[in-house]
Motif scaffolding. Structure first.
Motif, PDB file in Angstrom:
ATOM      1  N   SER A  65       0.828  -1.212   0.000  1.00 23.21           N
ATOM      2  CA  SER A  65       0.000   0.000   0.000  1.00 23.21           C
ATOM      3  C   SER A  65       0.858   1.257   0.000  1.00 23.21           C
ATOM      4  CB  SER A  65      -0.952  -0.002   1.197  1.00 23.21           C
ATOM      5  OG  SER A  65      -0.239   0.177   2.402  1.00 23.21           O
ATOM      6  N   ALA A  66       2.024   1.202   0.620  1.00 21.15           N
ATOM      7  CA  ALA A  66       2.908   2.377   0.609  1.00 21.15           C
ATOM      8  C   ALA A  66       3.505   2.587  -0.777  1.00 21.15           C
ATOM      9  CB  ALA A  66       4.024   2.202   1.634  1.00 21.15           C
ATOM     10  N   VAL A  67       3.905   1.490  -1.406  1.00 21.53           N
ATOM     11  CA  VAL A  67       4.507   1.600  -2.747  1.00 21.53           C
ATOM     12  C   VAL A  67       3.494   2.170  -3.737  1.00 21.53           C
ATOM     13  CG1 VAL A  67       5.436   0.225  -4.665  1.00 21.53           C
ATOM     14  CG2 VAL A  67       6.188  -0.223  -2.320  1.00 21.53           C
ATOM     15  N   LEU A  68       2.271   1.619  -3.685  1.00 22.84           N
ATOM     16  CA  LEU A  68       1.244   2.095  -4.616  1.00 22.84           C
ATOM     17  C   LEU A  68       0.736   3.476  -4.221  1.00 22.84           C
ATOM     18  CD1 LEU A  68      -0.294   1.130  -7.141  1.00 22.84           C
ATOM     19  CD2 LEU A  68      -2.070   0.236  -5.626  1.00 22.84           C
ATOM     20  N   GLY A  69       0.576   3.678  -2.903  1.00 16.50           N
ATOM     21  CA  GLY A  69       0.027   4.947  -2.429  1.00 16.50           C
ATOM     22  C   GLY A  69       0.962   6.115  -2.668  1.00 16.50           C
ATOM     23  N   LEU A  70       2.257   5.874  -2.638  1.00 20.38           N
ATOM     24  CA  LEU A  70       3.218   6.961  -2.855  1.00 20.38           C
ATOM     25  C   LEU A  70       3.675   7.015  -4.310  1.00 20.38           C
ATOM     26  CD1 LEU A  70       5.308   6.562   0.421  1.00 20.38           C
ATOM     27  CD2 LEU A  70       3.950   8.568  -0.215  1.00 20.38           C
ATOM     28  N   GLY A  71       3.252   6.072  -5.100  1.00 20.52           N
ATOM     29  CA  GLY A  71       3.710   6.045  -6.490  1.00 20.52           C
ATOM     30  C   GLY A  71       5.213   5.828  -6.568  1.00 20.52           C
ATOM     31  N   ALA A  72       5.681   4.875  -5.803  1.00 21.70           N
ATOM     32  CA  ALA A  72       7.128   4.628  -5.717  1.00 21.70           C
ATOM     33  C   ALA A  72       7.636   3.928  -6.979  1.00 21.70           C
ATOM     34  CB  ALA A  72       7.415   3.764  -4.490  1.00 21.70           C
ATOM     35  N   THR A  73       8.941   3.844  -7.063  1.00 26.56           N
ATOM     36  CA  THR A  73       9.568   3.141  -8.185  1.00 26.56           C
ATOM     37  C   THR A  73      10.393   1.983  -7.638  1.00 26.56           C
ATOM     38  OG1 THR A  73       9.704   5.168  -9.459  1.00 26.56           O
ATOM     39  CG2 THR A  73      11.145   3.355 -10.137  1.00 26.56           C
ATOM     40  N   VAL A  74      10.167   0.799  -8.182  1.00 23.37           N
ATOM     41  CA  VAL A  74      10.893  -0.386  -7.748  1.00 23.37           C
ATOM     42  C   VAL A  74      12.087  -0.587  -8.679  1.00 23.37           C
ATOM     43  CG1 VAL A  74      10.753  -2.869  -7.331  1.00 23.37           C
ATOM     44  CG2 VAL A  74       8.744  -1.418  -6.903  1.00 23.37           C
ATOM     45  N   THR A  75      13.265  -0.600  -8.066  1.00 21.10           N
ATOM     46  CA  THR A  75      14.469  -0.820  -8.870  1.00 21.10           C
ATOM     47  C   THR A  75      14.917  -2.264  -8.718  1.00 21.10           C
ATOM     48  OG1 THR A  75      15.138   1.467  -8.552  1.00 21.10           O
ATOM     49  CG2 THR A  75      16.860  -0.089  -9.233  1.00 21.10           C
ATOM     50  N   THR A  76      15.070  -2.943  -9.848  1.00 23.09           N
ATOM     51  CA  THR A  76      15.535  -4.329  -9.811  1.00 23.09           C
ATOM     52  C   THR A  76      16.912  -4.426 -10.444  1.00 23.09           C
ATOM     53  OG1 THR A  76      14.753  -5.045 -11.982  1.00 23.09           O
ATOM     54  CG2 THR A  76      13.107  -4.977 -10.201  1.00 23.09           C
ATOM     55  N   ASN A  77      17.431  -5.630 -10.522  1.00 21.34           N
ATOM     56  CA  ASN A  77      18.730  -5.822 -11.172  1.00 21.34           C
ATOM     57  C   ASN A  77      18.636  -5.588 -12.676  1.00 21.34           C
ATOM     58  OD1 ASN A  77      17.097  -8.142 -11.377  1.00 21.34           O
ATOM     59  ND2 ASN A  77      18.899  -9.371 -11.927  1.00 21.34           N
ATOM     60  N   GLN A  78      17.380  -5.468 -13.167  1.00 18.26           N
ATOM     61  CA  GLN A  78      17.220  -5.324 -14.623  1.00 18.26           C
ATOM     62  C   GLN A  78      16.655  -3.977 -15.052  1.00 18.26           C
ATOM     63  OE1 GLN A  78      14.799  -8.636 -15.904  1.00 18.26           O
ATOM     64  NE2 GLN A  78      16.071 -10.109 -14.822  1.00 18.26           N
ATOM     65  N   ASP A 124      11.056 -14.051 -13.779  1.00 15.47           N
ATOM     66  CA  ASP A 124      11.685 -15.127 -13.018  1.00 15.47           C
ATOM     67  C   ASP A 124      13.154 -14.783 -12.759  1.00 15.47           C
ATOM     68  OD1 ASP A 124      11.874 -17.619 -11.763  1.00 15.47           O
ATOM     69  OD2 ASP A 124      12.781 -18.479 -13.570  1.00 15.47           O
ATOM     70  N   GLY A 125      13.538 -14.776 -11.512  1.00 16.50           N
ATOM     71  CA  GLY A 125      14.925 -14.480 -11.161  1.00 16.50           C
ATOM     72  C   GLY A 125      15.231 -13.008 -11.013  1.00 16.50           C
ATOM     73  N   GLU A 126      14.302 -12.164 -11.380  1.00 16.84           N
ATOM     74  CA  GLU A 126      14.539 -10.720 -11.249  1.00 16.84           C
ATOM     75  C   GLU A 126      14.567 -10.355  -9.761  1.00 16.84           C
ATOM     76  OE1 GLU A 126      11.698  -8.401 -13.384  1.00 16.84           O
ATOM     77  OE2 GLU A 126      12.809  -6.519 -13.139  1.00 16.84           O
ATOM     78  N   LEU A 127      15.530  -9.547  -9.381  1.00 11.93           N
ATOM     79  CA  LEU A 127      15.781  -9.286  -7.967  1.00 11.93           C
ATOM     80  C   LEU A 127      15.519  -7.815  -7.646  1.00 11.93           C
ATOM     81  CD1 LEU A 127      16.983 -10.437  -5.275  1.00 11.93           C
ATOM     82  CD2 LEU A 127      19.213  -9.667  -6.116  1.00 11.93           C
ATOM     83  N   ILE A 128      14.653  -7.568  -6.653  1.00 11.51           N
ATOM     84  CA  ILE A 128      14.428  -6.186  -6.213  1.00 11.51           C
ATOM     85  C   ILE A 128      15.685  -5.711  -5.482  1.00 11.51           C
ATOM     86  CG2 ILE A 128      13.023  -4.640  -4.802  1.00 11.51           C
ATOM     87  CD1 ILE A 128      10.728  -6.617  -5.054  1.00 11.51           C
ATOM     88  N   LYS A 129      16.180  -4.539  -5.875  1.00 10.36           N
ATOM     89  CA  LYS A 129      17.351  -4.002  -5.181  1.00 10.36           C
ATOM     90  C   LYS A 129      16.961  -2.872  -4.232  1.00 10.36           C
ATOM     91  CE  LYS A 129      21.362  -4.268  -7.205  1.00 10.36           C
ATOM     92  NZ  LYS A 129      22.517  -4.149  -8.135  1.00 10.36           N
ATOM     93  N   SER A 130      16.020  -2.042  -4.668  1.00 10.30           N
ATOM     94  CA  SER A 130      15.601  -0.958  -3.778  1.00 10.30           C
ATOM     95  C   SER A 130      14.268  -0.404  -4.269  1.00 10.30           C
ATOM     96  CB  SER A 130      16.647   0.165  -3.748  1.00 10.30           C
ATOM     97  OG  SER A 130      16.732   0.755  -5.038  1.00 10.30           O
ATOM     98  N   VAL A 131      13.681   0.422  -3.406  1.00  8.48           N
ATOM     99  CA  VAL A 131      12.460   1.124  -3.793  1.00  8.48           C
ATOM    100  C   VAL A 131      12.663   2.598  -3.480  1.00  8.48           C
ATOM    101  CG1 VAL A 131       9.980   1.390  -3.365  1.00  8.48           C
ATOM    102  CG2 VAL A 131      11.007  -0.897  -3.366  1.00  8.48           C
ATOM    103  N   THR A 132      12.288   3.441  -4.434  1.00 11.80           N
ATOM    104  CA  THR A 132      12.409   4.881  -4.222  1.00 11.80           C
ATOM    105  C   THR A 132      11.017   5.488  -4.063  1.00 11.80           C
ATOM    106  OG1 THR A 132      14.460   4.948  -5.483  1.00 11.80           O
ATOM    107  CG2 THR A 132      13.276   7.038  -5.213  1.00 11.80           C
TER     108      THR A 132
END
Lengths: 786, 268
Positions: free
Chosen positions: B124-137, B156-164
């Protein structure tokens, strides 16, 4: 002189062990060469077992043995006995007791019923094999609701038990009650549910069984709260001499009744241990515990109250239909019948009462005592109808109660339910509770609730209950040369602190240092008999056994004291740990020391002559009573309830250790609050699958949901039924809590038209009741079945 | 529990490498969901790739306009972060209310998002703030990340590195817990951002976290609890279970939205 007294709040000596992780529970015990067992449980609520193909797992890694119904039948093992306190139907015929074998023989009748025991080298191997075992079933229709199970056309669990009716019971004066209702100015009726719950002890059930062929002897370590009775049950099942089975419960992490029964798993493990010649260890998982531990409560009742125009109670009539699971478990049929009948009407003056109760078999887990076993149900039924009547007829609920409490002058009194109420002062406890509440300032609490946009509610709930459980208890005292004193009692502490309270009684009575006492419980080799834990009997029966043993030891010691004092036995008096004859005195400590020394003993007495065992037998059960009161704030936007205050006044007779009594009251209230707001065993009505099979769905109260409690004790009316004057404290908390908190919530919602909500009062149910403006059918549960 | 191969790589590259080399691998972050489902046999991967020793996945960075949180950052760390509290206090409220202390000390933001439990708080925080998910790709916008119950658009295999998380003008989070599990029966995240008002609901939707149009419209006109008086949310696509029917959840969405707005406005 002793360093302790009865009535002193001593910290628990066992806590250092428990709180530092040094308790010794079943899973902490491992025997050399032990194998691991896993129970294969029925996935169906009701099904015929066509076949069990053990060849499907025989070759799997590590598998040692698969025990099935074939073994049980070939060995001629017996079903587990029912020991219900009520044995006959109201027409005099015996209750219907279907055979309850440790393994399902022809059919399975509840989800989780044991079908086979798989034993392997490791737990993982046993789990894999249990999962792979090929059991062929034909599913049958199931019924989980006891009201529906009684109805025509319901699935039948047993071919020879029509309408699934195990026991049809009545108590009281039926005609007199009918007359009271006919003459009454007001009659009020309400269907009340006492929701089905389970104990969820923090330590799941488990056991380790071993067999010594050289002595043809079994040893069973088992998380039991009733080792002697369970030993006899297991021996009966396995056709062995009880003397050949040592049954030991080490530290046990909570019982609440759920570890009282003779369960199937221990005899299965005993049998497997003998077959394999190796110890067999079995530990229930939490998920299996929900399926296979006994459940409690689970009653639907129509409660009817007859009143005069001025509010005087004339009669009470209760009709209960209670589920007991698929079998008549150890004392399962008793709870909705005799167990709930006894304390109907509580501390009120009811000239006439009548109770009828049916114990009904359903395709659900077995039911057996759960903390209170009938008394919480009776109190809830009584207090709900009183509150409901007050609202409906326009009486002040507090005044209506005050008006109808038995006055002190009425006691001793035998109630229309046959309960012997010997002592107490109910109006006094009521006013003491109201005084406690007054100090908290209800106006301020109400203002606080309203400032937060919530609705304030308050209720007071007097209760009266009774003790129970085994009437006999053994206490054995051994004085060692190193100065230690062994105390062995057949009671069973599952965490309530007997190691402290019973040692406290002994030390106070003998006048010795409490630190010398080494406590031993729940071991059939240590005490020849014992009643375990149940019915708030720990202090009432166990405590009195210790007191009796101590008093007898004092008499045994007087001749020794007389010799040391150069006096005559008849001249010696004992007080506060000191024997006195004239101006001279000698301490109990010195007398104990002398009792080990032949040179100091009178003629005919041998060293060790003070070692002594005693059996106390309770004559008549005691009557704990008291008053609970609760203040709540209800958030009508969400349906959540917050506590603003909780008050308890208890008459437990003499209090041995107030701190431990507080713990019992608080724990009992916490369980009552859990039942009232959260806990609910739910089966899918169509499939009979357990919906609340884990703590994700079965709500247990958290610490932050339990209010601070103000607790007081009234010791002015100790019972004369036992030498200590104690009335039992273990169950009272959950007897008084449900009606207090439920009625407080309904008080808060009275202006919303809400007259009744069945437990548990979940936020959703409270919100819906408000939304629906209280629309409620008072015959919602029993319909025409009552 | 079935047998699996366990690896514990030290870098993100090694982790993705181990994952792609395996037949059927799963990443393990805090393990608060994975370990129970492994024990129950509900997940039977051939390989478990433990991310707990991957050093560069944890940490918090706050700039003038955004808070970036590493995927392996524990809930307890976010809850206790003065920097996060200064920038987006609602995030610390959310993280501090997840599970219990033990869960918060193990559970991670990235693990929660990748699992996308319909009753988890973080989505809900990610969607509510309109965040951006950074992955290895790549970088994935919040509106494109979630894909229904327990499903995301991660490959498959994609890895979340951070969320802004962009720092909003104000935000609030209010949760109504399931009485048994204490997961969100309904959790509502509201945010007033430069780009407008965003609201995200967790715990209630049959397809997981979602944005309730009626609530967003009312709050866009007037970012106050009073603006939600009389607003209703349709119950059609909401979950029903023994703890809450869809109509109760629909009701709670508005109640919790009001409380979240009050919190955002410093009134609660």
């Amino acid at each position: 002189m002793s360093n302790v007294k009865i009535g002193e709040s001593l910290r628990r000596v066992e806590d250092l062990r428990f709180l530092t992780g040094h308790g010794r529970y079943i899973d902490d015990i491992n025997l050399d060469g032990q194998a691991r067992a896993v129970v294969v449980r029925s996935p169906y609520a009701h099904a015929t077992i066509n076949s069990i193909d053990t060849s499907s797992v025989a070759d799997m890694d590590g598998v040692l043995l698969v025990v099935t119904r074939d073994d049980w039948q070939r060995e001629g093992f017996k079903p587990m006995p029912t020991k219900s306190g009520v044995k006959n139907n109201k027409d005099g015929t015996p209750l219907s007791q279907p055979d309850r074998h440790a393994l399902a023989i022809d059919r399975v009748r509840y989800v989780g019923e044991p079908v086979a025991l798989v034993v392997a080298e490791t737990l993982q191997q046993a789990q894999d094999a249990a999962e792979a075992l090929d059991v062929d079933y034909d599913e049958l229709d199931a019924v989980t609701d006891p009201v529906k199970a009684l109805a025509p056309g319901a699935p039948q669990l047993w071919d020879d038990i029509p309408n699934n009716l195990c026991l049809d019971f009545e108590l009281g004066d039926k005609d007199g009650t009918e007359k009271a209702f006919a003459e009454a100015d007001h009659v009020v009726s309400l269907d009340v549910l006492n929701n089905r719950v389970t104990a969820v002890p923090i330590e799941p059930r488990g056991c380790i069984a071993s067999y010594d062929a050289s002595e043809d002897k079994y040893t069973l370590y088992n998380a039991s709260q009733n080792v002697h009775a369970n030993r006899d049950t297991f021996a009966e099942v396995l056709n062995i001499d009880p003397a050949k089975l040592d049954h030991i419960a080490p530290d046990v992490g909570g019982g609440f009744g759920a570890k009282n029964s003779g369960y199937p798993e221990p005899p299965l493990c005993l049998y497997a241990a003998k077959r394999l010649g190796r110890p067999v260890k079995w530990i229930n998982s939490r998920s299996e515990s929900f399926l296979s531990d006994t459940h409690g409560r689970g009653q639907s009742s129509r409660v009817e109250l007859a009143l005069k125009a001025d509010g005087t109670f004339m009669g009470l009539r209760t009709t209960t239909i209670g589920g007991i699971g698929a079998y008549a478990w150890t004392v399962g049929p008793f709870t909705p019948t005799g167990g709930s009948a006894r304390t109907q009407g509580g501390p009120y003056n009811f000239p006439a009462m009548y109770y009828s109760g049916k114990a009904v078999l359903t395709n659900t887990a077995p039911m057996d005592p759960y903390r209170g076993a009938g008394r919480p149900e009776a109190t809830f039924q009584t207090e709900r109808i009183v509150e409901y009547a007050a609202r409906k007829l326009g009486f002040d609920p507090i005044e209506l109660r005050r008006k109808n409490l038995m006055p002190k002058e009425m006691l001793p009194h035998k109630t229309p339910m046959g309960l012997d109420v010997d002592s107490g002062d109910f109006p006094k406890l009521f006013e003491m509770t109201m005084d406690m509440v007054a100090k908290a300032d209800q106006a301020a609490l109400k203002a606080k609730a309203e400032a937060a946009g919530k609705k304030y509610g308050f209720a007071i709930a007097p209760y009266l209950e009774c003790t129970g459980g085994g009437p006999k208890e053994h206490a054995g005292v051994t004085f060692n040369k190193d100065g230690s004193v062994e105390l062995a009692v057949g009671t069973s502490s599952t965490g309530m602190g007997h190691e402290t309270s019973l040692a406290q009684i002994l030390a106070a009575a003998l006048g010795i240092e409490m630190g010398r006492v080494k406590f031993q419980q729940s071991d059939t080799t240590a005490t020849p008999l014992g009643g375990g834990h149940g019915g708030s009997r720990g202090m009432e029966v166990g405590g009195n056994a210790v007191k009796q043993a101590a008093d007898e030891i004092i008499e045994l010691a007087k001749p020794i004291a007389a010799r040391l004092l150069q006096s005559e036995t008849e001249e010696v008096d004992f007080e506060d740990g000191t024997f006195k004859a004239g101006a001279s005195s000698v301490s109990m400590n010195d007398v104990i020391e002398a009792s080990q020394d032949a040179d100091k003993l009178p003629e005919g007495m041998e060293p060790g002559c003070l070692n002594h065992s005693s059996v106390f037998e309770r004559g008549i059960i005691s009557i704990p009573n008291g008053v609970h009161a609760a203040a709540v704030a209800v958030d009508t936007d969400t349906g959540t309830v917050e506590f603003l205050g909780y008050w308890v006044m208890d008459d437990f007779g003499t209090i041995i250790n107030p701190m431990l009594a507080d713990g019992q009251v608080m724990g009992g209230v916490a369980q009552g609050i859990g039942q009232a707001f959260l806990e609910d065993i739910v089966y899918d009505p169509d499939t009979g699958q357990l919906v609340t099979g884990s703590l994700m769905d079965y709500g247990l109260p958290h610490a932050d949901e339990i209010p601070n409690m103000e607790i007081g004790y009234y010791e002015g009316e100790p019972t004369k039924k036992n030498p200590l004057g104690v009335k039992g404290a273990g169950e009272a908390g959950c007897v008084g809590a449900c009606p207090a908190v439920v009625n407080a919530v309904l008080d808060a919602l009275k202006d919303d038209g809400v007259t009744h909500i069945d437990m548990p009062l979940t936020p959703q149910k409270v919100w819906k009741a408000i939304r629906d403006k209280g629309a409620h059918d008072p015959k919602a549960l029993l319909g025409d079945a009552a | 529990m079935e047998e699996f191969t366990y690896t514990r790589p030290a870098t993100a590259d090694d982790a993705t490498g181990a994952h792609s080399a395996a037949e059927d691998a799963m990443y393990m972050a805090g393990g608060q969901t994975l370990i129970p489902v492994l024990k129950q046999g509900l997940a039977m991967p051939t390989d478990v790739v433990d991310l707990n020793r991957v050093g560069d996945l944890a940490g918090i960075q706050v700039t003038g306009d955004a808070v970036t949180i590493g995927a392996m950052t524990r809930h307890a760390v976010v809850a206790a972060s003065a920097e996060v509290k200064g920038a987006i206090p609602a995030l610390t409220v959310l993280a501090g209310g997840i599970g219990d202390a033990q869960v918060r000390n193990r559970g991670t933001m990235g693990g929660s998002l990748a699992n996308n439990d319909p009753s988890a708080d973080y989505p809900s925080a990610v969607l509510g703030l309109g965040a951006t998910v950074t992955t290895n790709q790549r970088e994935i916008p919040a509106d494109e990340f979630f894909d229904g119950m327990f499903a995301t658009n991660l490959e498959d295999g994609e890895l979340i590195k951070s969320v802004t998380y962009p720092i909003p003008e104000k935000a609030g989070y209010a949760k109504f817990p399931n009485p048994a599990s204490r997961y969100a029966l309904v959790g509502v995240f509201v945010a007033k951002t430069a780009g407008g008002v965003r609201v995200a609901v967790t715990g209630a939707g049959q397809d997981g976290v979602f944005r309730p149009a009626e609530v967003e419209a009312a709050l866009s006109a007037d970012f106050s609890a009073a603006a939600l008086d009389g607003v209703t949310v349709p119950a059609d696509d909401l979950m029903t279970d023994m703890h809450a029917a869809a109509d109760y959840r629909a009701h709670l969405i508005v109640v919790m939205a009001k409380r979240a707005v009050n919190q955002a406005n410093g009134q609660g």
